[in-house]
Scaffold this motif. Sequence first.
Motif, mmCIF file in Angstrom:
data_model
loop_
_atom_site.group_PDB
_atom_site.id
_atom_site.type_symbol
_atom_site.label_atom_id
_atom_site.label_comp_id
_atom_site.label_asym_id
_atom_site.label_seq_id
_atom_site.Cartn_x
_atom_site.Cartn_y
_atom_site.Cartn_z
ATOM 1 N N PHE A 221 5.960 -11.538 -3.177
ATOM 2 C CA PHE A 221 5.257 -11.268 -1.737
ATOM 3 C C PHE A 221 5.923 -11.660 -0.461
ATOM 4 O O PHE A 221 6.683 -12.779 -0.612
ATOM 5 C CB PHE A 221 3.828 -11.500 -1.984
ATOM 6 C CG PHE A 221 2.971 -10.900 -3.000
ATOM 7 C CD1 PHE A 221 2.416 -9.792 -2.880
ATOM 8 C CD2 PHE A 221 2.943 -11.757 -4.223
ATOM 9 C CE1 PHE A 221 1.725 -9.276 -3.979
ATOM 10 C CE2 PHE A 221 2.146 -11.259 -5.327
ATOM 11 C CZ PHE A 221 1.659 -9.821 -5.142
ATOM 12 N N GLN A 222 5.653 -11.232 0.466
ATOM 13 C CA GLN A 222 6.030 -11.730 1.715
ATOM 14 C C GLN A 222 5.027 -11.595 2.534
ATOM 15 O O GLN A 222 4.383 -10.741 2.756
ATOM 16 C CB GLN A 222 7.416 -10.896 2.174
ATOM 17 C CG GLN A 222 7.814 -11.592 3.638
ATOM 18 C CD GLN A 222 9.458 -11.367 3.728
ATOM 19 O OE1 GLN A 222 9.898 -10.571 2.899
ATOM 20 N NE2 GLN A 222 9.992 -11.582 4.914
ATOM 21 N N SER A 223 4.874 -12.601 3.684
ATOM 22 C CA SER A 223 4.149 -12.533 4.695
ATOM 23 C C SER A 223 4.953 -13.237 6.098
ATOM 24 O O SER A 223 5.086 -14.345 5.984
ATOM 25 C CB SER A 223 2.862 -13.432 4.616
ATOM 26 O OG SER A 223 1.951 -13.462 5.772
ATOM 27 N N GLN B 229 -4.668 -3.450 -1.035
ATOM 28 C CA GLN B 229 -3.783 -3.051 -1.954
ATOM 29 C C GLN B 229 -4.015 -3.777 -3.145
ATOM 30 O O GLN B 229 -4.494 -4.985 -3.133
ATOM 31 C CB GLN B 229 -2.404 -2.899 -1.806
ATOM 32 C CG GLN B 229 -2.182 -2.065 -0.500
ATOM 33 C CD GLN B 229 -2.475 -0.411 -0.818
ATOM 34 O OE1 GLN B 229 -2.120 0.130 -1.867
ATOM 35 N NE2 GLN B 229 -2.964 0.267 0.114
ATOM 36 N N GLN C 279 6.711 -7.143 -2.723
ATOM 37 C CA GLN C 279 8.221 -7.226 -2.672
ATOM 38 C C GLN C 279 8.851 -6.425 -3.805
ATOM 39 O O GLN C 279 10.107 -6.764 -4.304
ATOM 40 C CB GLN C 279 8.895 -8.659 -2.632
ATOM 41 C CG GLN C 279 8.682 -9.290 -1.201
ATOM 42 C CD GLN C 279 9.165 -8.471 -0.138
ATOM 43 O OE1 GLN C 279 10.404 -8.556 0.051
ATOM 44 N NE2 GLN C 279 8.290 -7.974 0.737
ATOM 45 N N HIS C 280 7.949 -5.744 -4.441
ATOM 46 C CA HIS C 280 8.484 -4.666 -5.610
ATOM 47 C C HIS C 280 9.220 -5.394 -6.926
ATOM 48 O O HIS C 280 9.901 -5.065 -7.521
ATOM 49 C CB HIS C 280 9.562 -3.861 -5.148
ATOM 50 C CG HIS C 280 9.209 -2.979 -3.713
ATOM 51 N ND1 HIS C 280 8.171 -2.241 -3.922
ATOM 52 C CD2 HIS C 280 9.530 -3.300 -2.620
ATOM 53 C CE1 HIS C 280 7.742 -1.730 -2.515
ATOM 54 N NE2 HIS C 280 8.543 -2.316 -1.811
ATOM 55 N N SER D 127 -2.653 -5.514 3.163
ATOM 56 C CA SER D 127 -1.201 -5.047 3.530
ATOM 57 C C SER D 127 -0.788 -5.170 4.642
ATOM 58 O O SER D 127 0.321 -5.111 5.270
ATOM 59 C CB SER D 127 -0.985 -3.845 2.851
ATOM 60 O OG SER D 127 -2.022 -2.730 3.570
ATOM 61 N N ARG D 128 -1.952 -5.532 5.775
ATOM 62 C CA ARG D 128 -1.345 -5.657 7.083
ATOM 63 C C ARG D 128 -0.776 -7.189 7.285
ATOM 64 O O ARG D 128 0.021 -7.293 8.297
ATOM 65 C CB ARG D 128 -2.755 -5.669 8.160
ATOM 66 C CG ARG D 128 -3.314 -4.401 8.179
ATOM 67 C CD ARG D 128 -4.651 -4.481 8.791
ATOM 68 N NE ARG D 128 -5.649 -5.215 8.069
ATOM 69 C CZ ARG D 128 -6.938 -5.524 8.384
ATOM 70 N NH1 ARG D 128 -7.282 -4.885 9.499
ATOM 71 N NH2 ARG D 128 -7.797 -6.370 7.506
ATOM 72 N N HIS E 74 2.854 -8.442 2.246
ATOM 73 C CA HIS E 74 3.540 -7.187 1.499
ATOM 74 C C HIS E 74 4.249 -7.334 0.294
ATOM 75 O O HIS E 74 4.986 -8.504 0.069
ATOM 76 C CB HIS E 74 4.901 -6.913 2.514
ATOM 77 C CG HIS E 74 4.355 -6.735 3.948
ATOM 78 N ND1 HIS E 74 3.843 -5.478 4.220
ATOM 79 C CD2 HIS E 74 4.210 -7.589 5.015
ATOM 80 C CE1 HIS E 74 3.475 -5.720 5.767
ATOM 81 N NE2 HIS E 74 3.839 -6.988 5.965
ATOM 82 N N ARG F 158 -6.511 -0.392 3.938
ATOM 83 C CA ARG F 158 -5.553 -1.574 4.102
ATOM 84 C C ARG F 158 -5.101 -2.378 2.873
ATOM 85 O O ARG F 158 -4.127 -3.292 2.890
ATOM 86 C CB ARG F 158 -5.708 -2.157 5.456
ATOM 87 C CG ARG F 158 -5.359 -1.249 6.425
ATOM 88 C CD ARG F 158 -5.492 -1.831 7.901
ATOM 89 N NE ARG F 158 -5.331 -0.781 8.836
ATOM 90 C CZ ARG F 158 -5.311 -0.789 10.154
ATOM 91 N NH1 ARG F 158 -5.884 -2.294 10.678
ATOM 92 N NH2 ARG F 158 -5.257 0.024 11.154
ATOM 93 N N TYR G 201 -4.402 -7.812 -2.236
ATOM 94 C CA TYR G 201 -3.922 -8.417 -0.825
ATOM 95 C C TYR G 201 -4.210 -7.338 0.269
ATOM 96 O O TYR G 201 -4.159 -6.264 0.274
ATOM 97 C CB TYR G 201 -2.674 -8.830 -1.196
ATOM 98 C CG TYR G 201 -1.600 -7.448 -1.424
ATOM 99 C CD1 TYR G 201 -0.956 -6.815 -0.449
ATOM 100 C CD2 TYR G 201 -1.312 -7.032 -2.813
ATOM 101 C CE1 TYR G 201 -0.048 -5.733 -0.654
ATOM 102 C CE2 TYR G 201 -0.832 -6.085 -3.187
ATOM 103 C CZ TYR G 201 -0.068 -5.249 -2.222
ATOM 104 O OH TYR G 201 0.746 -4.172 -2.454
ATOM 105 N N LYS H 202 8.556 -15.761 2.020
ATOM 106 C CA LYS H 202 8.635 -15.151 0.812
ATOM 107 C C LYS H 202 8.212 -16.031 -0.198
ATOM 108 O O LYS H 202 8.732 -17.321 -0.126
ATOM 109 C CB LYS H 202 10.100 -14.768 0.468
ATOM 110 C CG LYS H 202 10.789 -13.549 1.509
ATOM 111 C CD LYS H 202 12.069 -13.325 0.907
ATOM 112 C CE LYS H 202 12.658 -12.183 2.017
ATOM 113 N NZ LYS H 202 13.916 -11.943 1.574
#
Length: 200
Positions: A162-164, A104, A133-134, A127-128, A131, A102, A125, A168
């Motif tokens: 990233f986002q949690s 990354q 954000q590409h 990933s749970r 995330h 989990r 990070y 953002k």
Amino acid sequence: MPMYWTLKRAAAADRHRIIDSISRLRRQIAREIPRRTARDTLLLATWNLRDFDSNKFGHGPRLPESFHYMAEIIAAFDIVALQEINRSLRGLERVMKLLGPRWQYIITDVTEGPSGNGERMAYVYDSRKVHFQHVAGEVVLPDSQLVNGEKQMARTPFLGAFQSHWLKFTLCNVHMYYGGSSGPGYDRRVKEIEQIGKFL
């Protein structure tokens, strides 16, 4: 929590000593770092791993047990910005294997040249919770910030979005030029701090 199945292969005396060290480290982390939660916190850290993982300074490679301690510390946070990862990713991949599937990472290419030392920077990070954000990129300062023949930064800062949950955020992973406490190296280090601060 990191996965320590690799300890089964260690000699019994080593295994007991390492487990004891991990237990002491966990207790210290519990005392000094806020507890991770699913929604109420976002724990960020930055860590210069000092020449990870090569032997360019002649100290020898990391001890196998070191990777367990690194994984334990990283697992106390939701996202960690790492500096001084070397060309080979073997060491980082060992830590990632211990952290579990989990976790990354996103990593830069190698910074070439004498100032770059063949280093990389990364974000690791859970990933749970976090995330990617590409959006990732390296900061190249605009010409307007470079006057009188100044150089770009020795190691290009690394941005990641990233986002949690609803939050953002963008992080900037920076490894400044090393430069003692005085002289030209120090002056360059201070200038880099000023430049990236102004740019951001």
